[in-house]
Design a protein around this motif. Structure first.
Motif, PDB file in Angstrom:
ATOM      1  N   PRO A 194     -11.718   8.951 -18.895  1.00  0.00           N
ATOM      2  CA  PRO A 194     -10.394   9.358 -19.412  1.00  0.00           C
ATOM      3  C   PRO A 194     -10.197  10.861 -19.555  1.00  0.00           C
ATOM      4  O   PRO A 194      -9.055  11.327 -19.568  1.00  0.00           O
ATOM      5  CB  PRO A 194     -10.341   8.668 -20.781  1.00  0.00           C
ATOM      6  CG  PRO A 194     -11.771   8.483 -21.176  1.00  0.00           C
ATOM      7  CD  PRO A 194     -12.495   8.197 -19.899  1.00  0.00           C
ATOM      8  N   THR A 195     -11.283  11.624 -19.641  1.00  0.00           N
ATOM      9  CA  THR A 195     -11.143  13.075 -19.822  1.00  0.00           C
ATOM     10  C   THR A 195     -11.255  13.860 -18.518  1.00  0.00           C
ATOM     11  O   THR A 195     -11.093  15.081 -18.518  1.00  0.00           O
ATOM     12  CB  THR A 195     -12.203  13.590 -20.803  1.00  0.00           C
ATOM     13  OG1 THR A 195     -13.511  13.331 -20.265  1.00  0.00           O
ATOM     14  CG2 THR A 195     -12.064  12.924 -22.168  1.00  0.00           C
ATOM     15  N   SER A 196     -11.523  13.172 -17.424  1.00  0.00           N
ATOM     16  CA  SER A 196     -11.678  13.861 -16.142  1.00  0.00           C
ATOM     17  C   SER A 196     -10.339  14.434 -15.668  1.00  0.00           C
ATOM     18  O   SER A 196      -9.315  13.745 -15.667  1.00  0.00           O
ATOM     19  CB  SER A 196     -12.217  12.897 -15.081  1.00  0.00           C
ATOM     20  OG  SER A 196     -12.278  13.534 -13.820  1.00  0.00           O
ATOM     21  N   ARG A 197     -10.365  15.704 -15.283  1.00  0.00           N
ATOM     22  CA  ARG A 197      -9.159  16.347 -14.773  1.00  0.00           C
ATOM     23  C   ARG A 197      -9.152  16.414 -13.250  1.00  0.00           C
ATOM     24  O   ARG A 197      -8.194  16.901 -12.655  1.00  0.00           O
ATOM     25  CB  ARG A 197      -9.036  17.758 -15.349  1.00  0.00           C
ATOM     26  CG  ARG A 197      -8.836  17.770 -16.863  1.00  0.00           C
ATOM     27  CD  ARG A 197      -8.545  19.164 -17.360  1.00  0.00           C
ATOM     28  NE  ARG A 197      -8.300  19.177 -18.803  1.00  0.00           N
ATOM     29  CZ  ARG A 197      -7.972  20.267 -19.484  1.00  0.00           C
ATOM     30  NH1 ARG A 197      -7.879  21.444 -18.867  1.00  0.00           N
ATOM     31  NH2 ARG A 197      -7.757  20.188 -20.792  1.00  0.00           N
ATOM     32  N   VAL A 198     -10.217  15.936 -12.639  1.00  0.00           N
ATOM     33  CA  VAL A 198     -10.307  15.927 -11.178  1.00  0.00           C
ATOM     34  C   VAL A 198      -9.813  14.577 -10.678  1.00  0.00           C
ATOM     35  O   VAL A 198     -10.260  13.525 -11.149  1.00  0.00           O
ATOM     36  CB  VAL A 198     -11.756  16.173 -10.710  1.00  0.00           C
ATOM     37  CG1 VAL A 198     -11.815  16.184  -9.181  1.00  0.00           C
ATOM     38  CG2 VAL A 198     -12.280  17.481 -11.281  1.00  0.00           C
ATOM     39  N   ARG A 199      -8.888  14.609  -9.743  1.00  0.00           N
ATOM     40  CA  ARG A 199      -8.313  13.364  -9.245  1.00  0.00           C
ATOM     41  C   ARG A 199      -9.075  12.864  -8.012  1.00  0.00           C
ATOM     42  O   ARG A 199      -9.529  13.666  -7.188  1.00  0.00           O
ATOM     43  CB  ARG A 199      -6.831  13.562  -8.898  1.00  0.00           C
ATOM     44  CG  ARG A 199      -5.978  13.921 -10.095  1.00  0.00           C
ATOM     45  CD  ARG A 199      -4.505  13.688  -9.810  1.00  0.00           C
ATOM     46  NE  ARG A 199      -3.966  14.568  -8.790  1.00  0.00           N
ATOM     47  CZ  ARG A 199      -3.370  15.735  -9.045  1.00  0.00           C
ATOM     48  NH1 ARG A 199      -3.278  16.161 -10.291  1.00  0.00           N
ATOM     49  NH2 ARG A 199      -2.882  16.469  -8.079  1.00  0.00           N
ATOM     50  N   PRO A 200      -9.198  11.546  -7.847  1.00  0.00           N
ATOM     51  CA  PRO A 200      -9.774  11.000  -6.617  1.00  0.00           C
ATOM     52  C   PRO A 200      -8.960  11.459  -5.406  1.00  0.00           C
ATOM     53  O   PRO A 200      -7.764  11.759  -5.515  1.00  0.00           O
ATOM     54  CB  PRO A 200      -9.663   9.489  -6.823  1.00  0.00           C
ATOM     55  CG  PRO A 200      -9.620   9.319  -8.312  1.00  0.00           C
ATOM     56  CD  PRO A 200      -8.852  10.505  -8.820  1.00  0.00           C
ATOM     57  N   SER A 201      -9.601  11.482  -4.257  1.00  0.00           N
ATOM     58  CA  SER A 201      -8.914  11.927  -3.044  1.00  0.00           C
ATOM     59  C   SER A 201      -9.267  11.016  -1.878  1.00  0.00           C
ATOM     60  O   SER A 201     -10.298  10.328  -1.885  1.00  0.00           O
ATOM     61  CB  SER A 201      -9.281  13.371  -2.710  1.00  0.00           C
ATOM     62  OG  SER A 201     -10.675  13.494  -2.513  1.00  0.00           O
ATOM     63  N   LEU A 202      -8.407  11.017  -0.885  1.00  0.00           N
ATOM     64  CA  LEU A 202      -8.647  10.200   0.300  1.00  0.00           C
ATOM     65  C   LEU A 202      -9.682  10.867   1.194  1.00  0.00           C
ATOM     66  O   LEU A 202      -9.769  12.098   1.264  1.00  0.00           O
ATOM     67  CB  LEU A 202      -7.346  10.005   1.078  1.00  0.00           C
ATOM     68  CG  LEU A 202      -6.241   9.229   0.373  1.00  0.00           C
ATOM     69  CD1 LEU A 202      -5.028   9.098   1.291  1.00  0.00           C
ATOM     70  CD2 LEU A 202      -6.721   7.851  -0.070  1.00  0.00           C
ATOM     71  N   VAL A 203     -10.442  10.033   1.885  1.00  0.00           N
ATOM     72  CA  VAL A 203     -11.390  10.522   2.874  1.00  0.00           C
ATOM     73  C   VAL A 203     -10.670  10.556   4.221  1.00  0.00           C
ATOM     74  O   VAL A 203     -10.116   9.544   4.668  1.00  0.00           O
ATOM     75  CB  VAL A 203     -12.631   9.614   2.952  1.00  0.00           C
ATOM     76  CG1 VAL A 203     -13.564  10.079   4.069  1.00  0.00           C
ATOM     77  CG2 VAL A 203     -13.364   9.605   1.612  1.00  0.00           C
ATOM     78  N   PHE A 204     -10.679  11.714   4.866  1.00  0.00           N
ATOM     79  CA  PHE A 204     -10.000  11.869   6.155  1.00  0.00           C
ATOM     80  C   PHE A 204     -10.952  11.506   7.287  1.00  0.00           C
ATOM     81  O   PHE A 204     -12.180  11.603   7.140  1.00  0.00           O
ATOM     82  CB  PHE A 204      -9.502  13.312   6.300  1.00  0.00           C
ATOM     83  CG  PHE A 204      -8.387  13.655   5.354  1.00  0.00           C
ATOM     84  CD1 PHE A 204      -7.073  13.430   5.700  1.00  0.00           C
ATOM     85  CD2 PHE A 204      -8.670  14.182   4.097  1.00  0.00           C
ATOM     86  CE1 PHE A 204      -6.039  13.729   4.828  1.00  0.00           C
ATOM     87  CE2 PHE A 204      -7.645  14.493   3.209  1.00  0.00           C
ATOM     88  CZ  PHE A 204      -6.328  14.262   3.575  1.00  0.00           C
ATOM     89  N   PRO A 205     -10.362  11.070   8.427  1.00  0.00           N
ATOM     90  CA  PRO A 205      -8.923  11.001   8.723  1.00  0.00           C
ATOM     91  C   PRO A 205      -8.247   9.804   8.074  1.00  0.00           C
ATOM     92  O   PRO A 205      -8.910   8.811   7.758  1.00  0.00           O
ATOM     93  CB  PRO A 205      -8.883  10.872  10.247  1.00  0.00           C
ATOM     94  CG  PRO A 205     -10.170  10.164  10.583  1.00  0.00           C
ATOM     95  CD  PRO A 205     -11.182  10.691   9.588  1.00  0.00           C
ATOM     96  N   ILE A 206      -6.927   9.935   7.884  1.00  0.00           N
ATOM     97  CA  ILE A 206      -6.118   8.831   7.395  1.00  0.00           C
ATOM     98  C   ILE A 206      -5.031   8.538   8.429  1.00  0.00           C
ATOM     99  O   ILE A 206      -4.747   9.364   9.297  1.00  0.00           O
ATOM    100  CB  ILE A 206      -5.469   9.146   6.031  1.00  0.00           C
ATOM    101  CG1 ILE A 206      -4.528  10.364   6.151  1.00  0.00           C
ATOM    102  CG2 ILE A 206      -6.525   9.367   4.965  1.00  0.00           C
ATOM    103  CD1 ILE A 206      -3.705  10.623   4.898  1.00  0.00           C
ATOM    104  N   SER A 207      -4.443   7.369   8.313  1.00  0.00           N
ATOM    105  CA  SER A 207      -3.353   6.978   9.210  1.00  0.00           C
ATOM    106  C   SER A 207      -2.055   6.868   8.420  1.00  0.00           C
ATOM    107  O   SER A 207      -2.034   6.312   7.323  1.00  0.00           O
ATOM    108  CB  SER A 207      -3.669   5.622   9.862  1.00  0.00           C
ATOM    109  OG  SER A 207      -2.556   5.132  10.600  1.00  0.00           O
ATOM    110  N   VAL A 208      -0.990   7.432   8.993  1.00  0.00           N
ATOM    111  CA  VAL A 208       0.321   7.355   8.353  1.00  0.00           C
ATOM    112  C   VAL A 208       1.359   6.914   9.384  1.00  0.00           C
ATOM    113  O   VAL A 208       1.166   7.096  10.588  1.00  0.00           O
ATOM    114  CB  VAL A 208       0.748   8.713   7.741  1.00  0.00           C
ATOM    115  CG1 VAL A 208      -0.247   9.171   6.683  1.00  0.00           C
ATOM    116  CG2 VAL A 208       0.916   9.785   8.823  1.00  0.00           C
ATOM    117  N   THR A 209       2.431   6.332   8.875  1.00  0.00           N
ATOM    118  CA  THR A 209       3.567   5.967   9.731  1.00  0.00           C
ATOM    119  C   THR A 209       4.722   6.898   9.419  1.00  0.00           C
ATOM    120  O   THR A 209       5.136   7.009   8.261  1.00  0.00           O
ATOM    121  CB  THR A 209       3.989   4.507   9.508  1.00  0.00           C
ATOM    122  OG1 THR A 209       2.902   3.646   9.847  1.00  0.00           O
ATOM    123  CG2 THR A 209       5.196   4.156  10.380  1.00  0.00           C
TER     124      THR A 209
END
Length: 233
Positions: A194-209
């Motif tokens: 709950p105190t973490s200020r670092v947000r999870p992130s996506l691992v690249f590459p990612i696919s988008v439409t």
């Protein structure tokens, strides 16, 4: 003879003018009838995206599906930007006297231009998250909407495709097959940290439409930021 001709011409001109005005009035009425739902829909799309700091010129993109709530208390899950537009318009057609716009249903997930993903539990949490954006990306800046017509802001830049892999701040990774799995991963991390200020992130590459329906591979957070910037104006 000339006098009678002048009278006839004046009568014809007057009659033609009356017919033209009747036709114009008819067209105006038809336009109003057609665009009442459209205008409501455009305004609602703008409002949802501005309040969520998502879409063109904003920091984030909605991770679909998301849910929206209407003035009559009903909710609807929408799978894309276009599906959101269709859903709002259909609801307005069935509730022609309604003027109150739909609102976002929490929790929901958003993707930032740096590749971080966040699960947002409430409107207050969203306000806190929006405060981390540059002023031009918050969706409510002083110049927001200047030179734009209704509906310009209610546009997505792209839709994230699943599956995705998420890197957590402790360097572990988890794969999400769909939006529900992503929510579980993010919610569990937040609950346990709950105190973490670092947000999870996506691992690249990612696919988008993209909005034209084409699928694009995004190789890095720099490429993602460039993509967001390209559709921000």
């Amino acid at each position: 003879m000339i006098s009678q001709l002048k009278i006839s011409l004046k009568f014809f001109a007057g009659f033609a003018f009356v017919l033209a005005m009747m036709g114009l009035a008819s067209c105006d009425k038809s336009s109003l009838d057609v665009t009442s739902e459209d205008y409501f829909t455009l305004g609602a799309m703008d409002s949802l995206h501005r309040n969520g700091g998502c879409g063109r010129g904003s920091c984030f993109e909605f991770v679909y599906p998301i849910s929206i709530k209407f003035a009559d208390g009903t909710t609807a899950e929408v799978s894309s930007n276009e599906n959101m537009r269709e859903t709002i318009r259909t609801w307005k057609e069935a509730n022609s006297d309604a003027t109150e716009r739909p609102t976002l249903v929490f929790p929901l997930e958003v993707l930032a231009s740096d590749g971080t993903v966040t699960s947002v539990a409430s409107e207050d949490e969203f306000k806190t998250l929006l405060a981390t954006c540059p002023p031009q990306g918050r969706g409510k800046g002083k110049g927001r909407g200047r030179g734009h017509k209704p509906g310009d802001n209610g546009q997505t830049c792209f839709k994230l495709n699943f599956p995705v892999t998420v890197q957590l701040p402790d360097s572990t990774t988890a794969t999400a097959a769909d939006k529900a799995a992503l929510h579980t991963i993010l919610h569990t991390w937040k609950k346990n940290n709950p105190t973490s200020r670092v947000r999870p992130s996506l691992v690249f590459p990612i696919s988008v439409t993209l909005t034209d329906g084409t699928t694009q591979s995004v190789a890095s957070k720099e490429a993602l930021a460039t993509l967001k910037e390209s559709c921000g104006n």
